[in-house]
Design a protein around this motif. Structure first.
Motif, PDB file in Angstrom:
ATOM      1  N   ASP A  74       0.795  -1.458   0.127  1.00 47.90           N
ATOM      2  CA  ASP A  74       0.120   0.033  -0.021  1.00 47.90           C
ATOM      3  C   ASP A  74       0.936   1.154   0.005  1.00 47.90           C
ATOM      4  O   ASP A  74       0.486   2.159  -0.622  1.00 47.90           O
ATOM      5  CB  ASP A  74      -0.891   0.067   1.144  1.00 47.90           C
TER       6      ASP A  74
ATOM      7  N   TYR B 117       0.672   4.176  -2.890  1.00 41.85           N
ATOM      8  CA  TYR B 117       0.444   5.401  -2.279  1.00 41.85           C
ATOM      9  C   TYR B 117       1.497   6.448  -2.713  1.00 41.85           C
ATOM     10  O   TYR B 117       1.244   7.584  -3.454  1.00 41.85           O
ATOM     11  CB  TYR B 117       0.406   5.442  -0.930  1.00 41.85           C
TER      12      TYR B 117
ATOM     13  N   SER C 260       1.392   7.055  -6.585  1.00 40.67           N
ATOM     14  CA  SER C 260       0.141   7.913  -6.896  1.00 40.67           C
ATOM     15  C   SER C 260       0.358   9.352  -6.450  1.00 40.67           C
ATOM     16  O   SER C 260       0.130  10.430  -7.330  1.00 40.67           O
ATOM     17  CB  SER C 260      -1.061   7.462  -6.204  1.00 40.67           C
ATOM     18  N   LEU C 261       1.230   9.586  -5.369  1.00 37.03           N
ATOM     19  CA  LEU C 261       1.578  10.765  -4.883  1.00 37.03           C
ATOM     20  C   LEU C 261       2.405  11.434  -5.683  1.00 37.03           C
ATOM     21  O   LEU C 261       2.199  12.832  -6.103  1.00 37.03           O
ATOM     22  CB  LEU C 261       2.285  10.549  -3.348  1.00 37.03           C
TER      23      LEU C 261
ATOM     24  N   GLU D 265       0.227  14.356  -7.118  1.00 32.79           N
ATOM     25  CA  GLU D 265       0.063  15.679  -6.100  1.00 32.79           C
ATOM     26  C   GLU D 265       1.373  16.350  -6.044  1.00 32.79           C
ATOM     27  O   GLU D 265       1.403  17.487  -5.993  1.00 32.79           O
ATOM     28  CB  GLU D 265      -0.101  14.739  -4.689  1.00 32.79           C
TER      29      GLU D 265
ATOM     30  N   ILE E 198       0.503  17.994   2.648  1.00 34.65           N
ATOM     31  CA  ILE E 198      -0.712  16.900   2.349  1.00 34.65           C
ATOM     32  C   ILE E 198      -0.571  15.963   3.693  1.00 34.65           C
ATOM     33  O   ILE E 198       0.660  15.444   4.432  1.00 34.65           O
ATOM     34  CB  ILE E 198       0.005  15.762   1.082  1.00 34.65           C
ATOM     35  N   ASN E 199      -1.683  15.947   4.416  1.00 36.72           N
ATOM     36  CA  ASN E 199      -2.169  15.009   5.602  1.00 36.72           C
ATOM     37  C   ASN E 199      -2.715  13.910   5.053  1.00 36.72           C
ATOM     38  O   ASN E 199      -4.313  14.056   5.164  1.00 36.72           O
ATOM     39  CB  ASN E 199      -2.388  15.971   6.601  1.00 36.72           C
ATOM     40  N   GLU E 200      -2.396  12.885   5.361  1.00 33.91           N
ATOM     41  CA  GLU E 200      -3.181  11.354   5.037  1.00 33.91           C
ATOM     42  C   GLU E 200      -2.938  10.434   5.781  1.00 33.91           C
ATOM     43  O   GLU E 200      -1.454  10.172   5.918  1.00 33.91           O
ATOM     44  CB  GLU E 200      -3.341  11.209   3.660  1.00 33.91           C
ATOM     45  N   HIS E 201      -3.526   9.663   6.284  1.00 42.12           N
ATOM     46  CA  HIS E 201      -3.279   8.295   7.067  1.00 42.12           C
ATOM     47  C   HIS E 201      -2.007   8.525   8.260  1.00 42.12           C
ATOM     48  O   HIS E 201      -1.525   7.700   8.450  1.00 42.12           O
ATOM     49  CB  HIS E 201      -2.564   7.302   5.875  1.00 42.12           C
TER      50      HIS E 201
ATOM     51  N   THR F 230       2.342  13.232   7.392  1.00 44.82           N
ATOM     52  CA  THR F 230       2.286  14.486   6.904  1.00 44.82           C
ATOM     53  C   THR F 230       3.480  14.687   5.786  1.00 44.82           C
ATOM     54  O   THR F 230       4.700  14.007   6.141  1.00 44.82           O
ATOM     55  CB  THR F 230       2.447  15.498   7.983  1.00 44.82           C
TER      56      THR F 230
END
Length: 257
Positions: free
Chosen positions: A53, A57, A60-61, A65, A86-89, A92
Motif C-alpha cells: 500500500d 500510495y 500515486s502521490l 500531487e 498533504i496530511n493523510e493516514h 504529513t
C-alpha cells in the motif's frame, strides 16, 4: 497424538504438557518451528500489506500531487510557488522548493516526510533524520527517477515479500529457540523447588509446549492489530506459570525411610 492436537491441548492442559516430556526431542523442535510460523504469519501479512500500500500510495502521490522537480547542486527546484502540504493516514508530507518551510516545522509532526529546499527530513514517531541534497552533488535526480524507482520496486514485490517473510521467520525461530532454552533452565529451578525427578531434556520439551498459550495469544493480538501492554513481561509470566503447573503434575521423588 498429532501436532495440532498437541497444540490444542497445550493451550489449556498442564497435565498433557507434563506427559509430552517423554516424547523425542526432534518432535519438540519441529513444534517450536510451528510456533514460530504462527508468530510470523500475522506480522508478515501486515508488513507486506503496508509495504504494498505504501509503494502504491507514494507512486500515486508523485504522479498526481507532487509537482515535477529536480534535485541538483544541493538544491530542490520546481515550478511550484507555494509549499505543498498533504496530511493523510497519519502521515504529513511537505514539498517545498521555495524555502518557506523550515526543518523545525517538519519536526513538529509525529510522522512526516519533508522534501525541503536544501534537505530531506524524515520524522518517525517524533524522531527526525536529515539527508542533505549535497549527497547528490555529482548527479541529477528528478521526479521521473523517483517514479521509475517505485515502479521497479513494485515489480520486485513477488521476490521481496517472500524474502522478507523468510528473514522474519528465521529471526522468529531463533528467538523462539532461545526463549524455550532459557525457560527450560528456569524449569530446572522449578524442578528443584517442587522436588521432581526430571532432566533438562524434559524441561526443554515441556517449555516448548508451555509457550503455546502466550504465542497463540500474541498472534491473535497481532492479527487484530491490538496493542498489549508489557508484552515481554506477560509472555514470560504466562509461560513460566504454565511450565510450573506442568511440572507440578509430575509425580514427586519418593523417599525411603
Amino acid at each position: 497424538m498429532n501436532v495440532f492436537m498437541q497444540l490444542w491441548r497445550s493451550l489449556y492442559s498442564p497435565k498433557d504438557i507434563a506427559r509430552f516430556r517423554f516424547q523425542k526431542i526432534g518432535k519438540a523442535i519441529l513444534y517450536v518451528f510451528l510456533l514460530a510460523l504462527i508468530s510470523s504469519l500475522p506480522l508478515a501479512y501486515h508488513l507486506s500489506t503496508n509495504f504494498i500500500d505504501g509503494i502504491r500510495y507514494m507512486g500515486s502521490l508523485f504522479e498526481n500531487e507532487i509537482p515535477s522537480f529536480t534535485i541538483e547542486n544541493g538544491g530542490l527546484r520546481s515550478s511550484a510557488t507555494q509549499p505543498v502540504i498533504i496530511n493523510e493516514h497519519g502521515l504529513t508530507i511537505i514539498f517545498d522548493s521555495t524555502g518557506q518551510v523550515t526543518k523545525e516545522k517538519v519536526e513538529r509532526a509525529t510522522n512526516a516526510i519533508g522534501l525541503l529546499k536544501h534537505e530531506a527530513v524524515i520524522v518517525t514517531n517524533g524522531q527526525a533524520q536529515y539527508y542533505s541534497y549535497t549527497m547528490f552533488s555529482n548527479m541529477k535526480l528528478t521526479d521521473r527517477d523517483v517514479r521509475s524507482f517505485l515502479e521497479t520496486l513494485q515489480s520486485l514485490l513477488p521476490v521481496l515479500i517472500p524474502l522478507t517473510f523468510l528473514f522474519l521467520y528465521i529471526f522468529t525461530s531463533a528467538s523462539k529457540f532461545i526463549g524455550v532454552s532459557v525457560l527450560a533452565f528456569i524449569g530446572l529451578i522449578l524442578r528443584s523447588t517442587l522436588d521432581k525427578n526430571i532432566t533438562y531434556r524434559h524441561t526443554w520439551v515441556m517449555s516448548a509446549y508451555s509457550v503455546t498459550l502466550s504465542t497463540v495469544f500474541f498472534a491473535i493480538m497481532e492479527t487484530l492489530q491490538t496493542a498489549v501492554p508489557y508484552p515481554a513481561f506477560l509472555h514470560w509470566f504466562v509461560s513460566i506459570t504454565v511450565l510450573f503447573l506442568a511440572i507440578k503434575e509430575i509425580p514427586s521423588v519418593k523417599t525411603h525411610d
